[in-house]
Design an enzyme around this catalytic site. Structure first.
Site, PDB file in Angstrom:
ATOM      1  N   ASP A  95     -44.579 -41.966 -38.293  1.00 20.43           N
ATOM      2  CA  ASP A  95     -44.644 -42.542 -36.955  1.00 20.43           C
ATOM      3  C   ASP A  95     -45.231 -43.948 -37.070  1.00 20.43           C
ATOM      4  OD1 ASP A  95     -47.347 -42.201 -37.312  1.00 20.43           O
ATOM      5  OD2 ASP A  95     -47.549 -40.571 -35.875  1.00 20.43           O
ATOM      6  N   GLY A  98     -48.794 -46.162 -33.238  1.00 20.89           N
ATOM      7  CA  GLY A  98     -49.130 -46.612 -31.889  1.00 20.89           C
ATOM      8  C   GLY A  98     -49.884 -45.590 -31.066  1.00 20.89           C
ATOM      9  N   PHE A  99     -49.454 -44.329 -31.124  1.00 20.28           N
ATOM     10  CA  PHE A  99     -50.101 -43.295 -30.317  1.00 20.28           C
ATOM     11  C   PHE A  99     -51.556 -43.122 -30.736  1.00 20.28           C
ATOM     12  CE2 PHE A  99     -51.396 -38.874 -29.644  1.00 20.28           C
ATOM     13  CZ  PHE A  99     -51.193 -38.758 -28.270  1.00 20.28           C
ATOM     14  N   GLY A 223     -43.879 -40.571 -25.177  1.00 21.93           N
ATOM     15  CA  GLY A 223     -44.663 -40.597 -23.947  1.00 21.93           C
ATOM     16  C   GLY A 223     -44.570 -39.348 -23.111  1.00 21.93           C
ATOM     17  N   ASP A 273     -41.744 -32.616 -33.734  1.00 19.56           N
ATOM     18  CA  ASP A 273     -42.947 -32.506 -34.570  1.00 19.56           C
ATOM     19  C   ASP A 273     -44.108 -32.150 -33.667  1.00 19.56           C
ATOM     20  OD1 ASP A 273     -45.236 -34.878 -34.453  1.00 19.56           O
ATOM     21  OD2 ASP A 273     -43.341 -35.450 -33.517  1.00 19.56           O
TER      22      ASP A 273
END
Length: 385
Positions: A95, A98-99, A223, A273
């Site tokens: 990934d 960012g999260f 999101g 995931d």
């Protein structure tokens, strides 16, 4: 040694909106719909890589944020890349980080350029831009990479959702340029764009349409599963997937429970995931065809039966509920190992059965039967004669 193949996706068949496909990457093929075990820090917690593979996983996920901090992407690259580093010669998805920047980092400052933040480990300062995110993922050498986006929690005001969605679109363009500049296409890797738009249908549609104009190898829905009810998540999928490219894989990020995945497949999603099966296992919770089983519960203390005697997984079939309950109660490490093994086995079994049902055009029948089994619940308490 066989020649490595570039990224591609083949949609083999559909059953309603449910899709059966195959992703090819330089490190192998991924049968979809697919659940990707989360190997946040270059390991699927409490599991050997060989075990994860034996359960049916074609791909695991690594986390850019965590790996850039420890041991650093540069060190992983020096040691031969993430595949070699974690002894996983199959497909890896990373990934963007960012999260985690939004949810874990301290004192973060976001602007058009990127995000400046302090590490949650030691307070050291870092800057994550779309370009830097891709650079880190290229150093790690993952097969499937993600654009940097801004993921906001829900509920949120429309103005804030739209601002983050538009920023994510601009970052998508920058991520793509950097991916191509660094030779990702030539190496056969894939880069996914991420649909944002919160719980606002027209913003979701706009984001998906704009991303669809960019040459990504796959597209993600981000999101969601960030605080909103399941019904909202599913509604957003219903408006989003019909406008996503049909000939590219679709990945719902960070989802989820077995029911979340089953319902999302019914709405056109190919990849998932989630940390849930591994995290739940470490906390005494097992996922089975009977639904969730809480091994902390005293009802299991004298139950000689396994979690499911019909299962293929040794953790599910060969250890009594009483033993698992004991391990959980005394906080033995083996408890987390066995229950994680069970949970990942169940997730992969569910995905394998979903793929077969789509192939045989009986997905709706399978969906109804599976939900009926979950609703029926766990077996009755054991009674000694």
């Amino acid at each position: 040694m066989s020649e490595k193949k570039p990224f591609s996706f083949e949609l083999k068949t559909t059953d309603g909106m449910a899709r059966r496909g195959e992703i090819t990457t330089p490190h192998g093929t991924v049968q979809t719909p697919a659940f990707m075990p989360v190997g946040t820090q270059a390991t699927v917690k409490a599991m050997y890589p060989g075990q994860v593979r034996e359960l049916g996983a074609d791909v695991v996920l690594g986390n850019t944020y965590h790996l850039m901090l420890r041991p650093t992407a540069e060190r992983v690259a020096k040691l031969g890349g993430l595949h070699k580093f974690m002894n996983w010669p199959h497909t890896i998805l990373t990934d963007s980080g960012g999260f985690q920047v939004m949810s874990l980092a301290q004192l973060r400052k976001l602007d058009e350029e990127g995000v400046t933040f302090q590490s949650h480990h030691d307070g050291s300062r870092h800057h994550m831009s779309p370009e830097r995110s891709i650079e880190i993922q290229q150093l790690l050498g993952s097969d499937i990479q993600m654009q940097l986006d801004e993921c906001i929690g829900l509920p949120a005001e429309r103005e804030e959702v739209e601002r983050a969605m538009q920023l994510s679109l601009r970052w998508a363009e920058r991520s793509r340029k950097q991916f191509e500049k660094m030779g990702g296409v030539e190496r056969g890797q894939g880069l996914y764009g991420i649909v944002q738009g919160g719980d606002v249908p027209d913003l979701r549609i706009q984001s998906a349409e704009e991303l669809g104009k960019m040459p990504f190898e796959g597209y993600s829905v981000g999101g969601l599963a960030v605080g909103e009810p399941q019904a909202v998540m599913l509604k957003m999928l219903e408006v989003t997937t019909p406008v996503m490219p049909k000939d590219k894989p679709r990945y719902l990020m960070g989802v989820g429970t077995p029911e979340d995945m089953l319902e999302s497949v019914a709405r056109g999603i190919d990849q998932f995931d989630c940390v849930m099966p591994t995290r739940a296992g470490r906390h005494g919770l097992a996922y089975t065809r009977y639904g969730k089983v809480n091994l902390k519960n005293a009802r299991h203390s004298e139950d000689p039966r396994p979690l499911d005697e019909t299962a293929d997984c040794p953790a599910t079939r060969d250890y009594s509920r009483a033993y698992l309950h004991h391990l959980v109660r005394v906080n033995e490490g083996l408890a987390g190992m066995l229950l994680t093994w069970n949970n990942l086995a169940y997730y992969q079994t569910l995905m394998r059965e979903i793929r077969q049902a789509i192939e045989e055009h009986r997905f709706e029948e399978f969906r109804a039967k599976t939900k009926e089994d979950w609703a029926r619940g766990d077996v009755a308490p054991y009674v000694w004669s």
